[in-house]
Scaffold this motif. Structure first.
Motif, PDB file in Angstrom:
ATOM      1  N   SER A  15      43.541  30.951  -9.703  1.00  0.00           N
ATOM      2  CA  SER A  15      43.227  32.114 -10.524  1.00  0.00           C
ATOM      3  C   SER A  15      44.228  33.235 -10.261  1.00  0.00           C
ATOM      4  N   GLU A  16      44.249  34.224 -11.172  1.00  0.00           N
ATOM      5  CA  GLU A  16      45.135  35.369 -11.025  1.00  0.00           C
ATOM      6  C   GLU A  16      44.453  36.438 -10.179  1.00  0.00           C
ATOM      7  N   ARG A  17      45.187  36.979  -9.209  1.00  0.00           N
ATOM      8  CA  ARG A  17      44.600  37.940  -8.280  1.00  0.00           C
ATOM      9  C   ARG A  17      45.528  39.141  -8.095  1.00  0.00           C
TER      10      ARG A  17
END
Length: 348
Positions: free
Chosen positions: A123-125
Motif C-alpha cells: 500500500s501507499e504510505r
C-alpha cells in the motif's frame, strides 16, 4: 525500491552538518526547499529512495523508553503535525551534529524529507526520510562560448550514490515504526555513528533478518574460524560455503539441529560453530532463532557474496559448484608445488 513515479514530495529541507571535533560548523537553513520543478523532484526521489531494500527493515529502539529515542520522537511529531516540519528538521540536524565527532565522519548535507504515496508492503504510505550526502564528485560542464564551446568543472553529487539514509514508514508506531537504512560510508565498527548513535535502530526479528544474519554468520565462520582452527584447504572452505548456501536454497524452513547435522557433519566443527554463533549474536545484539522460515530475498542478497572461486596464484581460477569428492589436492615433490586433480566425464 519500486513505484517511485507515484511518490510525492510534500516538504524538504537541507542543512549543512560539519564535524565539531575538527571545528566545522553546523549551518541551518531557515526555509524549506521550493519543490516546483518536476524534473528536479523526480531526480531527487530517485536519488533518495532507489537504494533502499524494503525487505531489510529495522525499528527504533532505546534502552529504557522508546519515546526517549530522539529521532523517533522528532519523526513522530512530523507525522502528527506537518506544520512542525522545519522545527523538527532543525532538531534532527543538531542531534546529528552532536553525534558527528568521530575522526572519520565527513562534513556533508543533511536532507530531511516528508514523502507521500511511498509504496511499502502492498500500500501507499507516508514516510519521513533522513539522508546525508558526504561524497562530492567533480563533473565536466560544457557551455556555449561565442561561436563555440568551452569546458568547466563543478563539484556535485552523484545521484546514483546515496551515502547515508533512513526511511521511516508511518506504520508500527508503538513498536518503533518500520525503518529502512542505508549506510555506504564509514562501515568500520568504530565509525557507525549513523546507525548506532544517531538513529539507534535494530533489525526487526523477522524471517529476512534471521536468514540474512545466519548466512552472514556461516560465511564469517567458514572464512575465519573454520579455516584457522581446523587447518582446512581453500577448496574445503568453498565446499562448506556451497553446502551452506544449498541448504538455504533447497529448504523452506531453517532448523539449527538439522543444518549443523547435514552441513557441518563433524561434532567438533558443530561445537566450534555454536560457540562462534554466541559471540556473533552478542557482537550484533541480535539473537538468531533456532527455527525460522527461510526468506528468499535474503538468500538472493547473500548469494552474491558467497564466493565459490578457487584462485591458484595468478594463473588459474577454478569455480567449484559441488562434488568435493571429484577434487584431489596434493604436493609434487619434483616441482615443489601444490596441485589439484579434477575428475570429470566431459568438457563443455
Amino acid at each position: 525500491m519500486t513505484g517511485l513515479d507515484a511518490v510525492t514530495l510534500e516538504k524538504a529541507i537541507v542543512h549543512k552538518i560539519g564535524n565539531p571535533s575538527r571545528g566545522e560548523a553546523i549551518r541551518l537553513s531557515p526555509n524549506t526547499l521550493t519543490l516546483n520543478d518536476e524534473l528536479v523532484n523526480s531526480l531527487l526521489v530517485k536519488y533518495l529512495l532507489s537504494p533502499f531494500n524494503e525487505n531489510d527493515c529495522y525499528q527504533f529502539t532505546h534502552l529504557s523508553d522508546l519515546s526517549m529515542n530522539e529521532v523517533y520522537s522528532y519523526v513522530t511529531r512530523i507525522f502528527e503535525d506537518p506544520s512542525s516540519f522545519l522545527q523538527q528538521s532543525v532538531l534532527l540536524a543538531q542531534l546529528l551534529y552532536a553525534k558527528s565527532t568521530h575522526v572519520r565522519v565527513k562534513e556533508g548535507e543533511l536532507y530531511v524529507v516528508l514523502f507521500d504515496k511511498v509504496f511499502f508492503e502492498g500500500s501507499e504510505r507516508k514516510a519521513v526520510g533522513i539522508f546525508k550526502s558526504e561524497t562530492k564528485e567533480t563533473f565536466l560542464k560544457v557551455f556555449a562560448h561565442g561561436q563555440g564551446w568551452e569546458l568547466g568543472a563543478e563539484d556535485g553529487i552523484n545521484i546514483n550514490k546515496l551515502d547515508k539514509g533512513c526511511l521511516v514508514f508511518r506504520t508500527n508506531e508503538a513498536e518503533g515504526y518500520k525503518v529502512c537504512v542505508v549506510d555506504n560510508t564509514n562501515k568500520q565498527q568504530d565509525a557507525q555513528y549513523w546507525v548506532k548513535e544517531f538513529l539507534q535502530v535494530a533489525p526487526l526479528s523477522d524471517s529476512y533478518h534471521h536468514t540474512d544474519q545466519t548466512l552472514g554468520l556461516c560465511k564469517l565462520f567458514i572464512e575465519k574460524e573454520y579455516a584457522e582452527k581446523f587447518e582446512v584447504s581453500k577448496s574445503d572452505q568453498i565446499d562448506l560455503l556451497n553446502r551452506s548456501m544449498d541448504y538455504f536454497k533447497t529448504k523452506e524452513q531453517f532448523n539449527l539441529d538439522e543444518f549443523t547435522s547435514e552441513v557441518m557433519h563433524h561434532p567438533e566443527v558443530v561445537d566450534s560453530f555454536m560457540n562462534y554463533k554466541r559471540n556473533f549474536e552478542g557482537n550484533r545484539n541480535f539473537d538468531i532463532d533456532e527455527a525460522f522460515d527461510i526468506n528468499l530475498a535474503a538468500v538472493k542478497k547473500q548469494s552474491k557474496v558467497f564466493k565459490s572461486v578457487l584462485k591458484l596464484d595468478g594463473n588459474f581460477s577454478v569455480y567449484l559448484h559441488g562434488r568435493r569428492d571429484l577434487i584431489e589436492r596434493g604436493f609434487d615433490e619434483v616441482s615443489g608445488k601444490n596441485y589439484y586433480k579434477l575428475y570429470f566425464d566431459e568438457e563443455r
